[in-house]
Design a protein around this motif. Structure first.
Motif, short mmCIF file in Angstrom:
data_model
loop_
_atom_site.label_atom_id
_atom_site.label_comp_id
_atom_site.label_asym_id
_atom_site.label_seq_id
_atom_site.Cartn_x
_atom_site.Cartn_y
_atom_site.Cartn_z
N PRO A 176 94.39 -15.22 22.57
CA PRO A 176 93.95 -13.89 23.00
C PRO A 176 95.10 -13.04 23.53
CG PRO A 176 93.56 -15.47 24.74
CD PRO A 176 94.15 -16.26 23.60
N THR B 150 96.42 -11.51 26.48
CA THR B 150 96.18 -11.69 27.92
C THR B 150 97.08 -10.83 28.80
OG1 THR B 150 97.71 -13.57 27.91
CG2 THR B 150 95.36 -14.05 27.62
N ASP B 151 98.21 -10.36 28.26
CA ASP B 151 99.15 -9.56 29.05
C ASP B 151 98.90 -8.08 28.80
OD1 ASP B 151 101.85 -8.05 29.44
OD2 ASP B 151 102.12 -9.95 30.50
N ASN B 152 98.52 -7.36 29.86
CA ASN B 152 98.15 -5.95 29.70
C ASN B 152 99.32 -5.06 29.28
OD1 ASN B 152 95.44 -6.34 30.34
ND2 ASN B 152 95.79 -6.10 32.54
N GLU C 15 92.22 -10.33 17.92
CA GLU C 15 91.72 -11.63 18.33
C GLU C 15 90.73 -12.26 17.35
OE1 GLU C 15 92.19 -11.09 23.18
OE2 GLU C 15 90.22 -10.83 22.26
#
Length: 276
Positions: free
Chosen positions: A85, A87-89, A174
């Motif tokens: 996914p 996950t890091d904005n 994703e």
């Protein structure tokens, strides 16, 4: 010699013939002028329609890169950059903003195939910026990858001129292996921001996009007026910008000092920090 009556008829015939040729020549010139005016008006209308969305997308790219540059990309460096996914904005947002910017470029290019946008001064300068951004030593990814990434964000008809939103973009990454395949080259570059060369490449690219905004929207009607980040550029990047970018591709950009020079106080602080 012909009789005086014959001579007068010859004069009338010659005058009529000459008048016809003159009228035809004037008509040809008039039609050419009209054609050029119509071409210019078409180019101006096309640029008016497409320039604002492009500049707004570019503005967000510059804003994000400016924020990351000030912190030397610490928000991203060393983090795991996963596409599935996401996950890091900071990684996800920069990935999206660059992709959306390239989508606006792709829309403009596809829609403008039958329009000579160089007939409009802004259109001509826009083409110069595109050529620069896609040149080998400025671009972030190869041209076909940029084009493919841009196409991913273009919605099908009838929403052709709209782009995918961020949530839709992340969902596609994703859930769709084909989407991840095309975005992978850009993700790889953004995942290496801990590396000086890759970080400088992003900063150089950001300067060119920033110059495009300042040049095509000098009053900042649809974009934000921002300072640049010359203190974050190393000597190699600064030289590339000065001699290649602004010296070859973008000679019409006048205020290059904004992107290349920092004030003496900041320069002294940096020199002091290096000697410690």
């Amino acid at each position: 010699m012909p009789a005086s009556g014959d001579f007068s008829w010859l004069q009338l015939f010659a005058a009529a013939l000459g008048g016809g040729v003159t009228v035809k020549a004037i008509d040809i010139i008039y039609q050419e002028v009209r054609r050029r005016q119509d071409t210019t008006q078409t180019a101006r209308k096309f640029v008016d329609e497409h320039l604002d969305p492009l500049l707004k997308a570019a503005d967000e790219v510059v804003g994000k890169l400016h924020s990351l540059a000030l912190s030397d990309f610490k928000a991203m460096a060393g983090h795991e950059m996963s596409l599935n996914p996401v996950t890091d904005n900071d990684f996800g947002s920069l990935l999206y903003l660059l992709s959306r910017f390239w989508a606006r470029i792709e829309i403009l290019k596809q829609e403008g195939l039958s329009v000579a946008i160089s007939k409009d001064e802004r259109g001509a300068r826009l083409q110069s910026f595109f050529a620069c951004l896609e040149s080998r030593r400025v671009r972030i990814v190869d041209r076909i990858s940029q084009r493919a990434i841009g196409e991913l964000l273009i919605k099908p008809a009838p929403d052709y001129l709209r782009n995918l939103g961020y949530v839709e973009f992340v969902r596609a990454l994703e859930t769709n292996e084909d989407t991840r395949r095309w975005v992978a080259p850009l993700a790889a570059v953004l995942g290496r921001t801990g590396n000086t060369a890759d970080r400088q490449q992003l900063l150089l690219y950001g300067v060119v996009v920033h110059a495009m905004i300042d040049t095509l929207d000098p009053a900042h009607s649809v974009t934000s007026a921002r300072p640049s980040y010359p203190v974050k550029l190393n000597d190699k990047t600064r030289k590339d910008l000065k001699y290649r970018v602004f010296g070859v591709y973008l000679r019409f950009v006048s205020d290059t000092a904004k992107y290349l020079v920092w004030d003496s106080k900041t320069k002294a602080k940096k020199a002091k920090a290096v000697t410690r």
